[in-house]
Design a protein around this motif. Structure first.
Motif, mmCIF file in Angstrom:
data_model
loop_
_atom_site.group_PDB
_atom_site.id
_atom_site.type_symbol
_atom_site.label_atom_id
_atom_site.label_comp_id
_atom_site.label_asym_id
_atom_site.label_seq_id
_atom_site.Cartn_x
_atom_site.Cartn_y
_atom_site.Cartn_z
ATOM 1 N N UNK A 154 0.845 -1.199 0.000
ATOM 2 C CA UNK A 154 0.000 0.000 0.000
ATOM 3 C C UNK A 154 0.880 1.248 0.000
ATOM 4 N N UNK A 155 1.899 1.258 0.829
ATOM 5 C CA UNK A 155 2.802 2.417 0.889
ATOM 6 C C UNK A 155 3.550 2.598 -0.425
ATOM 7 N N UNK B 299 1.321 4.198 -2.984
ATOM 8 C CA UNK B 299 1.170 5.631 -2.679
ATOM 9 C C UNK B 299 2.355 6.413 -3.247
ATOM 10 N N UNK B 300 3.562 5.946 -2.926
ATOM 11 C CA UNK B 300 4.767 6.662 -3.348
ATOM 12 C C UNK B 300 4.982 6.581 -4.853
ATOM 13 N N UNK B 301 4.798 5.398 -5.424
ATOM 14 C CA UNK B 301 5.130 5.191 -6.833
ATOM 15 C C UNK B 301 4.111 5.800 -7.772
ATOM 16 N N UNK C 229 -5.664 -4.215 -2.980
ATOM 17 C CA UNK C 229 -4.418 -4.883 -2.626
ATOM 18 C C UNK C 229 -4.699 -5.677 -1.360
ATOM 19 N N UNK C 230 -4.296 -6.936 -1.357
ATOM 20 C CA UNK C 230 -4.475 -7.736 -0.143
ATOM 21 C C UNK C 230 -3.311 -8.700 0.008
ATOM 22 N N UNK D 279 10.765 4.741 -6.198
ATOM 23 C CA UNK D 279 10.041 4.181 -5.054
ATOM 24 C C UNK D 279 10.383 2.708 -4.822
ATOM 25 N N UNK D 280 11.133 2.086 -5.757
ATOM 26 C CA UNK D 280 11.553 0.711 -5.540
ATOM 27 C C UNK D 280 11.187 -0.269 -6.629
#
Length: 133
Positions: free
Chosen positions: A16-17, A20-22, A53-54, A92-93
């Motif tokens: 989830x994070x 948000x960032x990407x 997302x889960x 963001x990764x």
């Protein structure tokens, strides 16, 4: 009526994070994702589009790409500036899978997020959908 994809992942809170960032995703609903109940089910919005997302649940036959060695679905994210959006996702990764290029009437690149899902990020360069004869 409509379709809302649900991505199964390992490390749901981190996913989830990342989204948000990407991609600038906004979380609109969440169950779990706390220290007491770490598994999460979250509905996210990018623009007007929704997806879920889960955390994976093998007992319900919901597996992440990490568990099965790859995914079976690619997400297509339509944006105004694919180059900037791909760079933001990589920062963001995400891992770049294909550089942003112009082909088949699109400016398009592809990344693999840290959870194994592939995202094609682009915009049409011609009127879309094209007129079919």
């Amino acid at each position: 009526m409509g379709i809302q994809p649900q991505l199964s992942v390992r490390r749901g809170r981190a996913a989830v994070e990342f989204y948000r960032q990407a991609f600038g995703a906004i979380e609109v609903y969440r169950v779990g994702g706390t220290d007491e109940n770490p598994e999460v089910v979250s509905q996210l919005r990018i623009g007007e589009d929704l997806f879920w997302v889960s955390d994976e649940s093998p007992e319900h036959e919901n597996f992440s790409p990490e568990s099965i060695g790859g995914g079976t679905v690619r997400m297509l994210l339509i944006v105004a500036d694919p180059d900037t959006s791909v760079a933001q996702a990589v920062a963001a990764g995400a891992a770049e899978v294909a550089q942003v290029t112009d082909e088949h009437g699109w400016r398009l690149g592809r990344v693999r997020d840290p959870f194994g899902h592939h995202w094609e990020i682009g915009k049409p360069l011609v009127e879309w959908p094209p007129h079919l004869h």
